[in-house]
Design a protein around this motif. Structure first.
Motif, short mmCIF file in Angstrom:
data_model
loop_
_atom_site.label_atom_id
_atom_site.label_comp_id
_atom_site.label_asym_id
_atom_site.label_seq_id
_atom_site.Cartn_x
_atom_site.Cartn_y
_atom_site.Cartn_z
N THR A 73 45.42 28.14 58.58
CA THR A 73 44.21 28.79 59.11
C THR A 73 43.62 29.67 58.03
N LEU A 74 42.37 29.40 57.65
CA LEU A 74 41.79 30.06 56.49
C LEU A 74 41.37 31.50 56.80
N PRO A 75 41.65 32.42 55.86
CA PRO A 75 41.22 33.81 56.01
C PRO A 75 39.76 33.95 55.55
N PRO A 76 39.14 35.07 55.81
CA PRO A 76 37.75 35.27 55.34
C PRO A 76 37.71 35.49 53.83
N TYR A 77 36.60 35.08 53.22
CA TYR A 77 36.40 35.30 51.79
C TYR A 77 34.99 35.82 51.57
N VAL A 78 34.88 36.90 50.81
CA VAL A 78 33.57 37.49 50.49
C VAL A 78 33.17 37.04 49.10
N SER A 79 32.06 36.31 49.01
CA SER A 79 31.59 35.78 47.74
C SER A 79 31.05 36.89 46.85
N HIS A 80 31.22 36.70 45.52
CA HIS A 80 30.74 37.67 44.54
C HIS A 80 29.53 37.11 43.81
N GLY A 81 28.49 36.78 44.54
CA GLY A 81 27.28 36.27 43.90
C GLY A 81 27.36 34.79 43.63
N ALA A 82 26.86 34.36 42.48
CA ALA A 82 26.81 32.94 42.12
C ALA A 82 28.21 32.48 41.76
N GLU A 83 28.82 31.75 42.68
CA GLU A 83 30.17 31.25 42.47
C GLU A 83 30.25 29.78 42.85
N SER A 84 31.30 29.14 42.38
CA SER A 84 31.60 27.78 42.81
C SER A 84 32.39 27.86 44.10
N LEU A 85 31.83 27.32 45.17
CA LEU A 85 32.45 27.42 46.49
C LEU A 85 32.51 26.06 47.16
N GLY A 87 32.45 26.09 50.50
CA GLY A 87 31.84 26.36 51.80
C GLY A 87 32.86 26.49 52.91
N LEU A 88 34.03 27.02 52.61
CA LEU A 88 35.06 27.18 53.63
C LEU A 88 34.73 28.35 54.53
N ARG A 89 35.16 28.26 55.76
CA ARG A 89 34.86 29.30 56.75
C ARG A 89 36.17 29.83 57.33
N ALA A 90 36.19 31.14 57.59
CA ALA A 90 37.37 31.77 58.20
C ALA A 90 37.66 31.10 59.54
N GLY A 91 38.94 30.84 59.77
CA GLY A 91 39.35 30.21 61.02
C GLY A 91 39.49 28.70 60.95
N GLU A 92 38.88 28.08 59.93
CA GLU A 92 39.09 26.63 59.76
C GLU A 92 40.56 26.35 59.47
N ARG A 93 41.00 25.17 59.89
CA ARG A 93 42.37 24.77 59.59
C ARG A 93 42.33 23.59 58.60
N MET A 94 42.91 23.85 57.44
CA MET A 94 42.90 22.85 56.38
C MET A 94 44.31 22.65 55.84
N THR A 95 44.57 21.46 55.34
CA THR A 95 45.86 21.22 54.70
C THR A 95 45.87 21.88 53.32
N SER A 188 40.45 17.40 56.19
CA SER A 188 40.79 18.47 57.13
C SER A 188 39.67 19.51 57.14
N GLY A 189 39.82 20.52 58.01
CA GLY A 189 38.76 21.51 58.16
C GLY A 189 37.85 21.16 59.31
N SER A 190 36.78 21.89 59.45
CA SER A 190 35.87 21.67 60.59
C SER A 190 35.05 20.41 60.43
N HIS A 191 34.93 19.91 59.18
CA HIS A 191 34.20 18.67 58.94
C HIS A 191 34.62 18.12 57.58
N GLU A 192 34.37 16.84 57.37
CA GLU A 192 34.70 16.25 56.08
C GLU A 192 33.77 16.78 55.00
N ARG A 193 34.35 16.96 53.81
CA ARG A 193 33.58 17.42 52.67
C ARG A 193 33.85 16.49 51.48
N VAL A 194 32.82 16.17 50.74
CA VAL A 194 32.96 15.40 49.49
C VAL A 194 32.91 16.40 48.34
#
Length: 400
Positions: A73-85, A87-95, A188-194
């Protein structure tokens, strides 16, 4: 073992061949892992910002704390401006496996942060683990201040340390497969990501199979690279390249240069005759001794490999099945063993027949001596018997 490998990477090899390429990066390092030869070094121990190549250590440490199939279960993450992300969200479940893909390919900072917190409870605790692992690996020019690679005092490494770190991480088959992919799907997660690999050399050149990119204002453009061709692997690092194009050009030139100096050479081929042995009790019969399997090793193109036979029997005794071990075949590079296989008989060796055993017994020198002694004894006994018989015939009394 790792400390020994680090020490071995302190000496630059001097392979024959073309001159190394000119590069624009501030620091670079190239090795051939099998031989542990240092092919190229430019300011190899200089401590520099390393941007997202930090995630190599993040991945390595997390592999010891989490299982690839763990669903987290993913924790929250606060972005520091222009970063490579990613798009994960707190509460999502990922392997954890998908989080590794997100770290290694698009270099997702949110994935690296989440892995650190999930593995150690907090980012600070995880960074302590990273630094402990760096010390254990003998990475003396490396220190971490965060698991992401953001510019921060105390987050640095060197060209040599990054290559050694990559060599350790590449022992993991899953990570090795991930870093060689141009793209992947996170299921895994709330939706598939490429996700797309930021190391665009992987998609452009089939022989490029890793490892990790990085870029920040302080670090410039960084790339730890890997290339494999015809059984030879070369690992490189370039730090502080002025542009992405320079980073790619420097890495490609260094990897091609490294590959050009080495080849995988055959030392001995399977079933190749390496000698013969006599067959006990079967006259002049001999049987070929062959290598059970082929042996090959990576070597510089200007050096020779050698083969050595250890413990080979000069004589074998049947019955023996084809393939029975009668010694050891060793492949040698620079006097050191780099491969072994069994020395075996090439064909079935039957048991000797009764006539063969008799002829062999009669043919032995000890047997001849024994027969001569028995003949002499028989001759003496015959003479004594004749003497006794003559005395009896003459009426002489037997001696008492």
């Amino acid at each position: 073992m790792v400390a020994a490998a680090a020490a071995a990477l302190l000496v630059v090899a001097a392979p024959a061949g073309a001159a190394p390429p000119a590069i624009s990066a501030g620091a670079a390092f190239v090795v051939e892992p099998d031989t542990q030869d240092v092919i190229y070094a430019r300011h190899p121990g200089t401590r520099r910002p390393i941007a997202s190549t930090t995630k190599l250590m993040t991945t390595l440490v997390a592999l010891g704390d989490l299982g690839l199939t763990d669903r987290l279960t993913l924790p929250p993450y606060v972005s520091h401006g222009a970063e490579s992300l990613a798009g994960l969200r707190a509460g999502e479940r990922m392997t954890f496996a998908d989080l590794v893909r997100a770290m290694m390919l698009p270099s997702a900072n949110d994935a690296a942060h989440d892995v650190a917190v999930l593995a150690a409870g907090s980012q600070a605790a995880f960074v302590s683990e990273m630094n402990a692992r760096a010390r254990k690996l003998g990475l003396n020019d490396t220190h971490f201040a965060n698991p992401i690679g953001l510019d921060e005092a105390g987050n640095y490494s060197s060209a040599r340390d990054l290559v050694l770190l990559a060599l350790v991480l590449r022992r993991n088959e899953f990570v090795r497969e991930v870093m060689a992919q141009p793209r992947a799907i996170l299921h895994s997660g709330s939706h598939e990501r490429v996700v797309i690999n930021r190391n665009d050399l992987v998609a452009r050149y089939p022989f490029i199979d890793g490892v990790k990119t990085g870029h920040t204002l302080d670090a410039g453009y960084v790339l730890v690279g890997s290339a494999t061709s015809h059984g030879v692997n070369v690992v490189s690092s370039v730090l502080g390249a002025p542009t992405l194009a320079d980073r790619d050009a420097d890495s490609l030139a260094l990897l091609r240069y490294g590959l050009s100096l080495y080849h995988r050479a055959a030392v001995v081929r399977a079933h190749h005759a390496l000698g013969t042995a006599s067959v006990a009790d079967q006259g002049d019969t001999r049987v070929q001794l062959v290598a059970a399997h082929s042996l090959s090793a990576v070597a510089r193109r200007d050096e020779q490999l050698a083969v050595r036979i250890v413990g080979a029997r000069k004589e074998v005794e049947g019955p023996l099945a084809a393939g029975t071990r009668v010694g050891t075949v060793q492949a040698l590079r620079r006097g050191k063993v780099v491969g072994t296989t069994d020395l075996v008989v090439a064909r079935d060796v039957p048991a000797p027949t009764v006539p063969q055993r008799v002829r062999a017994w009669l043919g032995r020198s000890g047997t001849i001596v024994l027969l001569a002694f028995l003949a002499l004894c028989t001759f003496v006994l015959v003479l004594l018997r004749r003497r006794v018989m003559r005395r009896r015939a003459a009426g002489e009394p037997d001696a008492r």
